[in-house]
Design a protein around this motif. Sequence first.
Motif, PDB file in Angstrom:
ATOM      1  N   SER A  55       0.952  -1.323  -0.006  1.00 63.70           N
ATOM      2  CA  SER A  55       0.118  -0.071  -0.135  1.00 63.70           C
ATOM      3  C   SER A  55       1.000   1.235   0.142  1.00 63.70           C
ATOM      4  O   SER A  55       2.094   1.199   0.151  1.00 63.70           O
ATOM      5  N   GLN A  56       0.227   2.311   0.043  1.00 67.51           N
ATOM      6  CA  GLN A  56       0.955   3.690   0.089  1.00 67.51           C
ATOM      7  C   GLN A  56       1.401   4.225   1.596  1.00 67.51           C
ATOM      8  O   GLN A  56       2.059   4.916   1.415  1.00 67.51           O
ATOM      9  N   SER A  98      -2.366   2.351  -4.808  1.00 69.78           N
ATOM     10  CA  SER A  98      -3.748   2.584  -4.098  1.00 69.78           C
ATOM     11  C   SER A  98      -4.552   1.635  -4.280  1.00 69.78           C
ATOM     12  O   SER A  98      -4.414   0.423  -5.167  1.00 69.78           O
ATOM     13  N   ARG A 116      -0.719  -6.543   0.451  1.00 70.16           N
ATOM     14  CA  ARG A 116      -1.317  -5.322   0.940  1.00 70.16           C
ATOM     15  C   ARG A 116      -2.754  -5.145   1.520  1.00 70.16           C
ATOM     16  O   ARG A 116      -3.778  -5.222   0.452  1.00 70.16           O
ATOM     17  N   THR A 118      -5.558  -6.696   1.618  1.00 67.17           N
ATOM     18  CA  THR A 118      -6.381  -6.809   0.414  1.00 67.17           C
ATOM     19  C   THR A 118      -7.518  -7.769   1.295  1.00 67.17           C
ATOM     20  O   THR A 118      -7.065  -8.887   1.379  1.00 67.17           O
ATOM     21  N   ARG A 124     -13.783 -10.227  -6.191  1.00 61.26           N
ATOM     22  CA  ARG A 124     -12.404 -10.334  -6.747  1.00 61.26           C
ATOM     23  C   ARG A 124     -11.947 -11.696  -7.147  1.00 61.26           C
ATOM     24  O   ARG A 124     -11.217 -11.903  -7.898  1.00 61.26           O
ATOM     25  N   GLN A 165     -11.731   5.284   0.523  1.00 60.59           N
ATOM     26  CA  GLN A 165     -11.111   5.029  -0.808  1.00 60.59           C
ATOM     27  C   GLN A 165     -11.571   4.494  -1.878  1.00 60.59           C
ATOM     28  O   GLN A 165     -12.105   3.635  -1.643  1.00 60.59           O
ATOM     29  N   GLY A 167     -12.238   2.239  -4.843  1.00 62.21           N
ATOM     30  CA  GLY A 167     -11.704   0.970  -4.943  1.00 62.21           C
ATOM     31  C   GLY A 167     -11.614  -0.126  -3.946  1.00 62.21           C
ATOM     32  O   GLY A 167     -10.956  -0.955  -3.811  1.00 62.21           O
ATOM     33  N   SER A 168     -11.732   0.606  -2.540  1.00 62.05           N
ATOM     34  CA  SER A 168     -11.912  -0.143  -1.612  1.00 62.05           C
ATOM     35  C   SER A 168     -13.105  -0.972  -1.204  1.00 62.05           C
ATOM     36  O   SER A 168     -13.958  -0.308  -1.499  1.00 62.05           O
ATOM     37  N   LEU A 193      -4.404   7.695   0.072  1.00 65.80           N
ATOM     38  CA  LEU A 193      -4.401   7.564   1.642  1.00 65.80           C
ATOM     39  C   LEU A 193      -3.890   9.053   2.109  1.00 65.80           C
ATOM     40  O   LEU A 193      -4.788   9.614   3.225  1.00 65.80           O
ATOM     41  N   ASN A 209     -13.879   5.424   7.138  1.00 67.01           N
ATOM     42  CA  ASN A 209     -14.175   3.939   7.022  1.00 67.01           C
ATOM     43  C   ASN A 209     -13.301   3.246   6.440  1.00 67.01           C
ATOM     44  O   ASN A 209     -12.751   3.260   5.356  1.00 67.01           O
TER      45      ASN A 209
HETATM   46  N1  LIG Z   1      -9.361  -4.412   3.026  1.00 67.07           N
HETATM   47  C1  LIG Z   1     -10.109  -3.177   2.017  1.00 67.07           C
HETATM   48  C2  LIG Z   1      -9.643  -1.888   2.181  1.00 67.07           C
HETATM   49  C3  LIG Z   1      -8.107  -1.654   1.548  1.00 67.07           C
HETATM   50  C4  LIG Z   1      -7.663  -0.436   1.053  1.00 67.07           C
HETATM   51  O1  LIG Z   1      -7.252  -0.172   0.176  1.00 67.07           O
HETATM   52  N2  LIG Z   1      -8.125   0.676   1.860  1.00 67.07           N
HETATM   53  C5  LIG Z   1      -7.390   1.818   1.787  1.00 67.07           C
HETATM   54  C6  LIG Z   1      -8.040   2.920   2.633  1.00 67.07           C
HETATM   55  S1  LIG Z   1      -9.677   2.900   2.663  1.00 67.07           S
HETATM   56  C7  LIG Z   1      -6.182   1.662   1.524  1.00 67.07           C
HETATM   57  O2  LIG Z   1      -5.558   0.772   2.370  1.00 67.07           O
HETATM   58  N3  LIG Z   1      -5.182   2.558   1.383  1.00 67.07           N
HETATM   59  C8  LIG Z   1      -3.908   2.508   1.231  1.00 67.07           C
HETATM   60  C9  LIG Z   1      -3.227   3.203   0.089  1.00 67.07           C
HETATM   61  O3  LIG Z   1      -3.977   3.576  -0.843  1.00 67.07           O
HETATM   62  O4  LIG Z   1      -1.876   2.981   0.325  1.00 67.07           O
HETATM   63  C10 LIG Z   1      -9.940  -3.990   0.669  1.00 67.07           C
HETATM   64  O5  LIG Z   1      -9.333  -4.867   0.253  1.00 67.07           O
HETATM   65  O6  LIG Z   1     -10.549  -3.128  -0.329  1.00 67.07           O
END
Ligand SMILES: N[C@@H](CCC(=O)N[C@@H](CS)C(=O)NCC(=O)O)C(=O)O
Length: 350
Positions: A55-56, A98, A116, A118, A124, A165, A167-168, A193, A209
């Motif tokens: 992740s970022q 992201s 990440r 996920t 998916r 975010q 796509g989450s 993020l 959230n």
């Molecule tokens: N576990 C959830 C959420 C994962 C997700 O990507 N959430 C965002 C925040 S809501 C995140 O982690 N961002 C981190 C990034 O963009 O680096 C999923 O698989 O969709």
Amino acid sequence: MRFASLLGAAGAALLAFGAAAQAPAPTPAPAAVSRGATPVFDGVKSRDYIRCGVSQGTPGFSAPNSQGGWAGFDVDFCRALAAAVLGDANKVRYQAYSAQQRFTALQSGEIDVLSRNTTWTFQRDIQLGLEFVGIAFYDGAGFLARKSPGLERAVQLDGASVCVQTGSTNELIVADFARTNNIRLNPLVFQNLEQIFDALFNGRCDAFNWDRAALAGTRLRAPNPDDFVLLPEVLSKEPYSPVVAQGDQRWLEIVRWTLFSLVEAEEQGVTSANLAEKLRSNDPNTQRLLGVTGNFGTMLGLSDRWAYEAVRQVGNYGEIFARNLTPIGIDRGVNRLWSQGGLIYAPAMR
Ligand SMILES: N[C@@H](CCC(=O)N[C@@H](CS)C(=O)NCC(=O)O)C(=O)O
């Protein structure tokens, strides 16, 4: 006489059986089962590093550290994988994505594994041409909200603006929660993020959230953590899994069994600190895990010391958890081993 010799034969058979029960089962020769093309595994070997999607900056899971590298629970999984596959936990290149970008990166072959935060979901799994490896961490979504007098429950967020975010899984969770409880939530949807952290800490959104473990870490990043409260509701199931692209069965098996080996090591009390002693263990499970008997590494196309190296260089599941998540206040909870009342379980290595 005849009776006696018959008895003798039976006794010998019994003895033989008793001995067989004690001795390690004969190790089958590595199976020459064809796995088809192994483009990802071949690429990893020829490049001599693993391309790991992270992740970022998810606190505790994958975030840049002060030495210009990456750290976290998901990062450590890639390190363990590199130790198992290439003998060196440092042979990893990290690429940050992201929520929106992550699956395309895997589908297009930009990365070998996505590690990440996920969540494994039906769509998916079924629609994206991906393979979810196994559950590494169980979480659920929640709300981190700016404190306001009397705010204790998520339904009281009626009328609030909520950061999510693109796509989450959280986008849908917020919509579902509002509909189920007949309240209005105004989603503020961001790509990155950092934009969300800004919006949350500057009061543009009243709540965020996300998955609850990540939110616990987010709260600690706030200029004043006491301005925020993690509301008690667990709104969803968010089982995290490393992900690989379809089309390389061998690679999928390697990533999956590396995850299992870290869990198995914890279960057997094998840690990075006691490996030398455990190598002399007479527990057949430990012997197989550490490559003392069996050819489990060879069967995967790896060294028989694959799991040994992963644990030596990175630690077992519990050590990885303690290094990354315990310090930000996340307890083992449901992520305890099954034998300690939790959900973390690995199929047997035999
Ligand atoms: N576990 C959830 C959420 C994962 C997700 O990507 N959430 C965002 C925040 S809501 C995140 O982690 N961002 C981190 C990034 O963009 O680096 C999923 O698989 O969709």
